[in-house]
Design a protein around this motif. Structure first.
Motif, PDB file in Angstrom:
ATOM      1  N   GLY A 235      45.455  65.047 170.917  1.00 41.94           N
ATOM      2  CA  GLY A 235      44.943  64.032 170.925  1.00 41.94           C
ATOM      3  C   GLY A 235      45.328  62.656 169.384  1.00 41.94           C
ATOM      4  N   PHE A 236      45.854  63.917 168.613  1.00 39.62           N
ATOM      5  CA  PHE A 236      46.765  62.890 167.920  1.00 39.62           C
ATOM      6  C   PHE A 236      47.865  62.626 168.562  1.00 39.62           C
ATOM      7  N   TYR A 237      48.128  61.546 167.238  1.00 35.71           N
ATOM      8  CA  TYR A 237      49.736  60.566 167.666  1.00 35.71           C
ATOM      9  C   TYR A 237      50.357  60.948 165.976  1.00 35.71           C
ATOM     10  N   TYR A 238      51.179  61.488 166.366  1.00 32.36           N
ATOM     11  CA  TYR A 238      52.273  62.320 165.315  1.00 32.36           C
ATOM     12  C   TYR A 238      53.411  60.806 164.780  1.00 32.36           C
ATOM     13  N   CYS A 239      53.662  60.206 163.870  1.00 30.46           N
ATOM     14  CA  CYS A 239      54.256  58.602 163.834  1.00 30.46           C
ATOM     15  C   CYS A 239      55.388  59.102 162.887  1.00 30.46           C
ATOM     16  N   MET A 240      56.601  59.044 162.908  1.00 32.51           N
ATOM     17  CA  MET A 240      57.703  58.680 161.857  1.00 32.51           C
ATOM     18  C   MET A 240      58.913  57.477 161.987  1.00 32.51           C
TER      19      MET A 240
ATOM     20  N   LEU B 118      55.477  62.603 157.298  1.00 30.13           N
ATOM     21  CA  LEU B 118      54.943  62.323 158.757  1.00 30.13           C
ATOM     22  C   LEU B 118      53.550  61.573 158.852  1.00 30.13           C
ATOM     23  N   TRP B 119      53.443  60.876 159.491  1.00 29.00           N
ATOM     24  CA  TRP B 119      51.559  60.401 159.420  1.00 29.00           C
ATOM     25  C   TRP B 119      50.672  60.855 160.515  1.00 29.00           C
ATOM     26  N   LYS B 120      49.512  61.154 160.625  1.00 26.95           N
ATOM     27  CA  LYS B 120      48.972  61.631 161.705  1.00 26.95           C
ATOM     28  C   LYS B 120      47.587  60.881 161.687  1.00 26.95           C
ATOM     29  N   THR B 121      47.686  60.586 163.723  1.00 20.69           N
ATOM     30  CA  THR B 121      45.612  59.400 164.083  1.00 20.69           C
ATOM     31  C   THR B 121      45.778  59.250 165.448  1.00 20.69           C
TER      32      THR B 121
ATOM     33  N   ARG C  55      47.986  51.837 158.914  1.00 23.08           N
ATOM     34  CA  ARG C  55      48.496  52.097 157.729  1.00 23.08           C
ATOM     35  C   ARG C  55      46.953  53.111 156.621  1.00 23.08           C
ATOM     36  N   THR C  56      46.016  52.991 157.267  1.00 18.88           N
ATOM     37  CA  THR C  56      45.154  54.010 157.179  1.00 18.88           C
ATOM     38  C   THR C  56      45.332  55.251 157.271  1.00 18.88           C
ATOM     39  N   ALA C  57      46.319  55.872 157.951  1.00 22.37           N
ATOM     40  CA  ALA C  57      45.983  57.397 158.525  1.00 22.37           C
ATOM     41  C   ALA C  57      46.489  58.020 157.659  1.00 22.37           C
ATOM     42  N   GLU C  58      46.231  59.503 157.721  1.00 22.73           N
ATOM     43  CA  GLU C  58      46.889  60.480 156.957  1.00 22.73           C
ATOM     44  C   GLU C  58      48.151  61.058 156.982  1.00 22.73           C
ATOM     45  N   SER C  59      48.877  60.814 156.320  1.00 23.38           N
ATOM     46  CA  SER C  59      49.822  60.862 156.041  1.00 23.38           C
ATOM     47  C   SER C  59      50.833  62.028 154.934  1.00 23.38           C
TER      48      SER C  59
ATOM     49  N   LYS D 132      56.756  76.384 162.431  1.00 29.06           N
ATOM     50  CA  LYS D 132      56.380  77.144 163.466  1.00 29.06           C
ATOM     51  C   LYS D 132      54.750  77.028 163.378  1.00 29.06           C
ATOM     52  N   SER D 133      54.181  76.031 162.618  1.00 29.29           N
ATOM     53  CA  SER D 133      52.974  75.961 162.263  1.00 29.29           C
ATOM     54  C   SER D 133      52.559  75.257 163.593  1.00 29.29           C
ATOM     55  N   THR D 134      51.266  75.960 163.823  1.00 32.24           N
ATOM     56  CA  THR D 134      50.363  74.511 165.138  1.00 32.24           C
ATOM     57  C   THR D 134      49.753  73.312 164.429  1.00 32.24           C
ATOM     58  N   ASP D 135      50.522  72.890 163.411  1.00 37.04           N
ATOM     59  CA  ASP D 135      49.837  71.757 163.275  1.00 37.04           C
ATOM     60  C   ASP D 135      50.941  71.688 161.424  1.00 37.04           C
ATOM     61  N   PRO D 136      51.475  70.445 162.364  1.00 35.46           N
ATOM     62  CA  PRO D 136      53.046  69.688 161.999  1.00 35.46           C
ATOM     63  C   PRO D 136      52.488  69.367 160.493  1.00 35.46           C
ATOM     64  N   MET D 137      51.571  69.172 159.866  1.00 32.51           N
ATOM     65  CA  MET D 137      51.078  68.708 158.292  1.00 32.51           C
ATOM     66  C   MET D 137      51.199  69.617 157.575  1.00 32.51           C
ATOM     67  N   VAL D 138      51.409  70.969 158.034  1.00 31.83           N
ATOM     68  CA  VAL D 138      51.509  72.500 157.088  1.00 31.83           C
ATOM     69  C   VAL D 138      52.507  72.407 156.512  1.00 31.83           C
ATOM     70  N   ASP D 139      52.786  72.546 155.083  1.00 29.38           N
ATOM     71  CA  ASP D 139      54.313  72.259 154.492  1.00 29.38           C
ATOM     72  C   ASP D 139      55.037  74.174 154.613  1.00 29.38           C
ATOM     73  N   SER D 140      55.675  74.061 155.871  1.00 33.79           N
ATOM     74  CA  SER D 140      56.369  75.071 156.260  1.00 33.79           C
ATOM     75  C   SER D 140      57.640  74.659 157.053  1.00 33.79           C
ATOM     76  N   TRP D 141      58.625  73.608 156.604  1.00 30.27           N
ATOM     77  CA  TRP D 141      59.266  72.939 157.577  1.00 30.27           C
ATOM     78  C   TRP D 141      60.194  73.614 157.198  1.00 30.27           C
TER      79      TRP D 141
END
Length: 349
Positions: free
Chosen positions: A62-67, A76-79, A86-90, A143-152
């Motif tokens: 349900g989230f948009y991932y933006c670059m 990466l922005w998540k909203t 402008r107010t999204a988590e990044s 490989k994380s299910t959450d792309p905001m996790v720092d494992s790139w």
């Protein structure tokens, strides 16, 4: 008991009344603010002030991932509302090495979810040998299910026949495809290939086209770039590409179309529009609209184009901001309309 000529119990009652009034006032103000936020259903462009080459991906969570292009990093922005970037988590998810083939000019990133894992494709070149000749498409993996996790993890470059930019990946009829814009002489075109995996393409790739029309040419540079796949609601599929140069006000979008049952790797399957399908609008002070992507509203009912443009005429790439607007379909083909002014109120997705 008397206090300053007043009855003590009466004084307590008076205080209680005032405290109640203050609490009610604060409560009403809070409710008014919340109502105001809830009633705000409009936005205006731009949705991000410095946002060249935007890419928006709506995931199953349900989230948009933006670059967007930042030049010296990947962010990466998540909203849950891509018009509110402008107010999204990044989070900065990757910085280039000090030296090597992907050490500078980090452009046009795209995030994709393939086989239950995350990939980011981006363009870069060698800081010690900078230029179009050393510019390629590279890929990160998470490989994380959450792309905001720092494992790139840096997986290196896509092994393309030519140097080039603007890698795009899409699924169609159980196959995974890769498109990019190769540098061939003074031209940039559109090439497509099937992928063996998210990091390896089948060769040879197919050249779908090089610049032909005047609006695809800017001085000594002839450019088709930023290809994006778009499936129509009827019997056609499309590749929307950017044409011209980012420093040119006339930078805009062209269209390639093919039948849904066509061989995507056969260049003869594709027809090219003889005009721009999305272009500058001087009346609205929108110049050089292009390098777009496509996404859906959260309910999946509406189609949106997200793109960059400039607010003033110039001969520079600087000043490109991220914008978004809904588009429609007519006889199976996308109709993007005109780019809206920054004064135009647009309904939220």
């Amino acid at each position: 008991m008397k206090i300053a000529g007043c009855n003590f119990k009466h004084l307590l009652k008076t205080y209680a009344v005032w405290i109640t009034i203050v609490i009610l006032a604060v409560s009403c103000a809070s409710k008014k603010d919340k109502t105001s936020e809830r009633d705000q259903v409009y936005f205006t462009n731009p949705i991000f002030d410095e946002g060249p080459d935007p890419f928006v991906y709506l995931h199953s969570d349900g989230f948009y991932y933006c670059m967007v292009t930042r030049g010296d990093r990947l962010t990466l922005w998540k909203t849950n509302n891509f018009t509110q970037l402008r107010t999204a988590e990044s989070k900065d998810i990757w910085f280039p090495p000090e030296a090597g083939p992907n050490s500078c000019c980090i452009w046009a990133p795209e995030i994709h979810y393939i086989n239950d894992e995350w990939y980011v494709y981006y363009s870069a070149c060698d800081a010690n040998n900078a230029g179009d000749h050393s510019r390629y498409v590279f890929v990160l993996h998470n490989k994380s299910t959450d792309p905001m996790v720092d494992s790139w993890e840096d997986l290196g470059k896509i092994d393309t026949e030519f140097p080039g930019i603007d890698g795009n990946v899409f699924h169609y009829k159980n196959d995974l495809y890769f498109m990019y814009s190769p540098y061939i002489g003074n031209q940039s075109g559109i090439m497509i290939a099937k992928m063996k995996s998210p990091v390896e393409i089948e060769t040879p790739a197919t050249l779908l086209g090089l610049p032909l029309h005047d609006w695809e040419k800017t001085g000594d540079r002839e450019i088709m770039e930023g290809p994006q796949f778009l499936e129509g609601p009827e019997d056609k599929i499309f590749i929307i590409y950017s044409a011209g140069a980012c420093w040119d006000d006339n930078y805009g979008l062209g269209l390639l179309s093919a039948d849904k049952d066509a061989n995507l790797l056969d260049s003869s399957s594709w027809s090219r529009s003889d005009h721009q399908v999305f272009e500058q609008c001087q009346d609205s002070s929108v110049f050089g609209p292009g390098h777009n992507c496509f996404t859906k509203s959260p309910d999946g009912k509406d189609d949106w184009i997200v793109y960059h443009a400039k607010a003033a005429s110039s001969d520079q790439c600087a000043g490109r901001s991220t914008r978004a607007q809904k588009f429609t379909w007519f006889k199976g083909e996308p109709k993007f309309g005109k780019p809206y002014s920054t004064k135009t109120k647009l309904s939220f997705p």
